[in-house]
Scaffold this active site. Structure first.
Site, mmCIF file in Angstrom:
data_model
loop_
_atom_site.group_PDB
_atom_site.id
_atom_site.type_symbol
_atom_site.label_atom_id
_atom_site.label_comp_id
_atom_site.label_asym_id
_atom_site.label_seq_id
_atom_site.Cartn_x
_atom_site.Cartn_y
_atom_site.Cartn_z
ATOM 1 N N LYS A 210 0.840 -1.196 0.000
ATOM 2 C CA LYS A 210 0.000 0.000 0.000
ATOM 3 C C LYS A 210 0.881 1.254 0.000
ATOM 4 O O LYS A 210 2.087 1.179 0.221
ATOM 5 C CB LYS A 210 -0.930 -0.007 1.218
ATOM 6 N N ARG B 133 -10.474 0.821 14.993
ATOM 7 C CA ARG B 133 -10.325 1.645 13.795
ATOM 8 C C ARG B 133 -11.252 1.125 12.700
ATOM 9 O O ARG B 133 -12.129 1.813 12.235
ATOM 10 C CB ARG B 133 -8.854 1.641 13.351
ATOM 11 N N TYR C 76 14.471 30.967 1.381
ATOM 12 C CA TYR C 76 13.353 31.748 1.891
ATOM 13 C C TYR C 76 13.604 32.230 3.314
ATOM 14 O O TYR C 76 14.086 31.477 4.167
ATOM 15 C CB TYR C 76 12.070 30.920 1.866
ATOM 16 N N MET D 32 10.061 24.027 -2.446
ATOM 17 C CA MET D 32 9.268 22.978 -3.076
ATOM 18 C C MET D 32 10.103 22.117 -4.011
ATOM 19 O O MET D 32 9.901 20.902 -4.103
ATOM 20 C CB MET D 32 8.097 23.597 -3.845
#
EC number: 5.1.1.1
Length: 365
Positions: free
Chosen positions: A32, A128, A257, A305
């Site tokens: 997964k 859950r 930044y 980013m």
């Protein structure tokens, strides 16, 4: 270009070690979250002959697996009925999370004139997902007696497997053992499975018919003591990039930044083209380390980013544009390993790896 290089030899060896450890238990390999960030296609293609089952979180992940292999695929998550017809046609195993799921599945199976393979997820205490513990026996019996459902398995999930002494473990194990006893009275062929990696490492007696070693196959060990054979398991991947620019700072210059990093006159800073947009942890900016030619360099300034910067100091080791940068090491003791990176930012290795996205190339070597 950023590449996650995956060692097929290490991957194969990790599975071999686990296979020997769990004996006759089947191996269900969780892939997964894009195989915990390693790439579903790359991992399944190189392991489908080595494991018995695959497991995923949802239908779309399951389809990526069945496009590669005929091995059984179990979906842990809720049933998305809009995808169920395709799931049934591809023999994908569905998780029953509630007694009422059975009637819905039977109705669809009749319409398709095809039986549905199911595993019943039991809530033994994690609270859950899963069938309520008090409702389990009638759910198992109903599914077992159904004309349209093939009850292939019954499973649960340990909430505190990473803490072997937690009292919840004993409670869940006791409940699941009672469920196993009931299921096996109906059929010895029902596959019962409880343990993830830390579960069976903490208690070998709960391997049952199948184990689900996710993080262990990818090469990450628990912090509690494990047998010597298990300590031979290694991380399967390294994340690599390259230096794309080197900047020389002048007195008073800052980097990135908000200028939170202030360098010294003549300091060299290397630019690496990876950032939080690639799924690399932003929290490591100004805190993490990278390895260039076996020398560790600190990150300098905020991560952006699409890039990060590292301080080369006076560049005594003559780092050049084009030099390979190791961002994540496959050696756990290294400062840039997923294990120690996770410690730095107060998270876990799963988080570090699974957030790496498709802007990063996966390559099996």
């Amino acid at each position: 270009m950023n590449i996650l290089k995956i060692s097929k030899q290490t991957l194969t060896n990790n599975i071999k070690i686990i296979r020997e450890y769990v004996g006759n238990a089947k191996i269900c390999f969780p892939v997964k979250a894009n195989a915990y960030g390693h790439g579903i296609e790359e991992i399944v293609e190189n392991t489908h002959d080595l494991v018995d089952f695959f497991a995923v979180a949802n239908s779309l992940e399951a389809f990526r697996v069945t496009a590669i292999t005929k091995k059984p695929v179990l979906v842990f998550g809720v049933i998305y009925y809009e995808y169920l017809e395709r799931m049934v046609s591809e023999n994908i195993r569905v998780s029953i999370q509630d007694y009422d799921d059975i009637e819905k599945l039977e109705q669809i199976a009749k319409e398709l004139n095809k039986k549905i393979y199911v595993h019943i997820n039991v809530n033994t205490g994690m609270n859950r997902m899963g069938v309520c513990y008090n409702d389990v026996c009638r759910t198992i019996k109903r599914a077992y007696n159904s004309k349209w459902i093939i009850l292939e398995g019954v499973y649960s999930h340990l909430a505190c497997a990473d803490n072997r002494d937690h009292p919840t473990n004993a409670k869940q194990k006791k409940r699941f053992s009672e469920i196993v006893e009931y299921a096996k009275e109906l059929s010895q062929d029902i596959i019962c499975h409880l343990s993830n990696s830390y579960g069976f490492l903490g208690d070998k007696e709960i391997c049952y018919d199948m184990v689900r070693p996710g993080i262990l196959i990818y090469g990450f060990l628990p912090e509690f003591y494990v047998e010597r054979s298990i300590r031979e398991i290694k991380p399967i991947a390294r994340l690599l990039s390259k230096v794309v620019k080197i900047i020389e700072l002048e007195e008073g210059d800052g980097v990135g930044y908000s200028m939170i990093y202030r360098g010294f006159d003549g300091e060299k800073v290397a630019v690496i083209p990876i950032g939080y947009g690639d799924g690399f942890p932003r929290e490591l900016g100004d805190r993490g380390f990278v390895n260039i030619d076996n020398v560790m360099y600190p990150m300098a300034g905020r991560m952006s980013m699409d890039g990060l910067t590292v301080s080369l100091g006076h560049n005594e080791h003559n780092v050049k544009v084009g030099d390979v940068v190791e961002l994540i090491s496959d050696i756990p003791r290294n400062r840039n390993s997923a294990f120690l990176m996770a410690k730095q930012v107060n998270t876990i290795e799963y988080d570090i790896m699974s957030t790496l996205n498709d802007r990063i190339i996966r390559e099996v070597i």
